[in-house]
Design an enzyme around this catalytic site. Structure first.
Site: not given
Ligand SMILES: Cc1cc2nc3c(=O)[nH]c(=O)nc-3n(C[C@H](O)[C@H](O)[C@H](O)COP(=O)(O)OP(=O)(O)OC[C@H]3O[C@@H](n4cnc5c(N)ncnc54)[C@H](O)[C@@H]3O)c2cc1C
Length: 387
Positions: A85, A153, A238, A254-255
């Site tokens: 989004d 990977r 992300e 990424s975290l």
């Molecule tokens: C299975 C798995 C394992 C992983 N393992 C690792 C790891 O070991 N180490 C590592 O560093 N990374 C890991 N990653 C990657 C990492 O988890 C993600 O990159 C990270 O969680 C993304 O965080 P974020 O806060 O950017 O987004 P998210 O945690 O996805 O949060 C995004 C938020 O925005 C909200 N949102 C989305 N669109 C909208 C909208 N239009 N309006 C309002 N709210 C919205 C969503 O509901 C969500 O709450 C993993 C990913 C996966 C899927």
């Protein structure tokens, strides 16, 4: 942390509210193009889940942290909210987005087509000795890399993709049987339990696996403080592209990136906000002439088509022919969906579909522009040159 956020007097948490668009000069009736200088973000239009109406949020600083876009593909490890989004909103607002061609596929997601998101089988299992095998149970990684199942990977994902294309199989196997039940239960209890819940005893059966879209390396282009070229707009996590992951993310970075850049963005915006005024001339959302879309199938079917196009033509291994084919098909979906969007009362579903189509378009467009294979973008037309 969640508890502390909820208790903080300056923070209001609105759950399940869905951001539709960021507000810029465009919403004030000014023509905004990619060449426009000093585009400014004034807030966002947000769908209120309680009223079904679109609320206007005016802000001095806006930070997007909407996560990845794995759901553009049919098989993904990402949660269902990862529909790109933020990237789509900024792209529509004419902000900078980059590196979208670099999509990381995790080589080994558990193959169980009805399960969304796909369950990830950690690389640690291969680290412990599990071996990749073809559909008919033969080892194959020696044909691709001397590190065998422990190759990086992207190499493993490409090898699996290649074997699946050669055999026509819809999945391959990861064989962990020789590790023994005791070790598997001790070191991989979650994987053991999950597979067992789907009828696979990993101490006796090979694990069916398939590559899955896992991480978006590109995104909203930001600087070292998380700032986009749209003024007063930040992006972290992300959804952002800091450049840190380059063309091929290293696992687990990424975290760390999200934490570091969110902190930097917060520190920067604390100073910046002092000199920014609210814009109080923002019009309310215009829903005139729209009706409730009664046919969900128009959205679900288009989503399936998008997933199919992206999986078949814009996956792990690409070519100009496949990408151009995808572009032509995506254009049809784009036009149909934009038409439906214009006529419909906004819902999360139509917005997410629209956003995923935009993200798909950006992945294809940037993949076509890259006349080389680099990192996660691998093209048959431009074989790697040892980068
Ligand atoms: C299975 C798995 C394992 C992983 N393992 C690792 C790891 O070991 N180490 C590592 O560093 N990374 C890991 N990653 C990657 C990492 O988890 C993600 O990159 C990270 O969680 C993304 O965080 P974020 O806060 O950017 O987004 P998210 O945690 O996805 O949060 C995004 C938020 O925005 C909200 N949102 C989305 N669109 C909208 C909208 N239009 N309006 C309002 N709210 C919205 C969503 O509901 C969500 O709450 C993993 C990913 C996966 C899927």
């Amino acid at each position: 942390m969640t508890e502390q956020i909820r208790e903080h007097p300056n923070i209001t948490v609105l759950e399940n509210y869905f951001t539709i668009e960021i507000i810029t000069e465009h919403h004030l009736g000014i023509n905004v193009t990619k060449r426009s200088q000093n585009i400014t973000c004034f807030g966002a239009y947000v769908l209120n889940p309680e009223t079904g109406k679109v609320d206007t949020y005016i802000s001095r600083i806006t930070l997007i942290a909407t996560g990845g876009s794995g759901n553009v593909y049919g098989v993904t490890t990402n949660p269902e909210v990862a529909t790109g989004d933020g990237v789509a909103m900024v792209y529509r607002a004419k902000g900078a987005v980059e590196n979208m061609e670099f999509v990381q596929f995790h080589p080994t997601a558990f193959f169980y087509p009805t399960e969304k998101p796909a369950f990830l089988i950690t690389e640690a299992l291969r680290g412990a000795g599990a071996v990749l095998k073809t559909y008919d149970g033969k080892e194959f990684m020696h044909r691709y890399d001397q590190r065998l199942s422990l190759a990086p990977r992207d190499i493993v994902a490409r090898a699996i993709d290649s074997e699946m294309k050669i055999s026509g199989a819809d999945h391959l196997y990861l064989d962990a049987r020789h590790l023994g039940k005791k070790k598997l239960l001790e070191h991989f209890p979650t994987i053991f339990a999950h597979c067992l819940s789907k009828g696979i005893d990993i101490s006796r059966d090979m694990i069916p696996v398939v590559p899955a879209a896992h991480y978006q390396c590109g995104g909203i282009k930001v600087d070292e403080f998380g700032r986009n070229n749209i003024k007063n707009l930040y992006a972290t996590g992300e959804v952002s592209c800091t450049g840190l992951h380059g063309a091929n993310r290293l696992a687990s970075n990424s975290l760390l990136e999200a934490a570091v850049f969110s902190h930097r963005a917060a520190m920067d915006s604390i100073e910046a906000v002092k000199t920014i005024e609210y814009n109080n001339d923002i019009p309310v959302w215009d829903a005139e002439g729209t009706v409730l879309n009664e046919e969900m199938v128009l959205i679900t079917q288009t989503r399936k088509e998008l997933n199919s196009i992206m999986g078949s033509y814009v996956g792990i291994v690409r070519s100009d022919l496949r990408l151009n084919r995808a572009l032509v098909r995506l254009k049809i979906l784009f036009e149909e969906t934009e038409d439906l969007y214009r006529k419909s009362v906004v819902t999360k579903e139509i917005c997410e579909l629209r956003n995923m189509i935009s993200v798909g378009y950006l992945i294809i467009k940037m993949a076509l522009e890259r006349k080389e294979s680099r990192g996660l973008h691998y093209s048959l037309d431009y074989p790697p040159r040892g980068n």
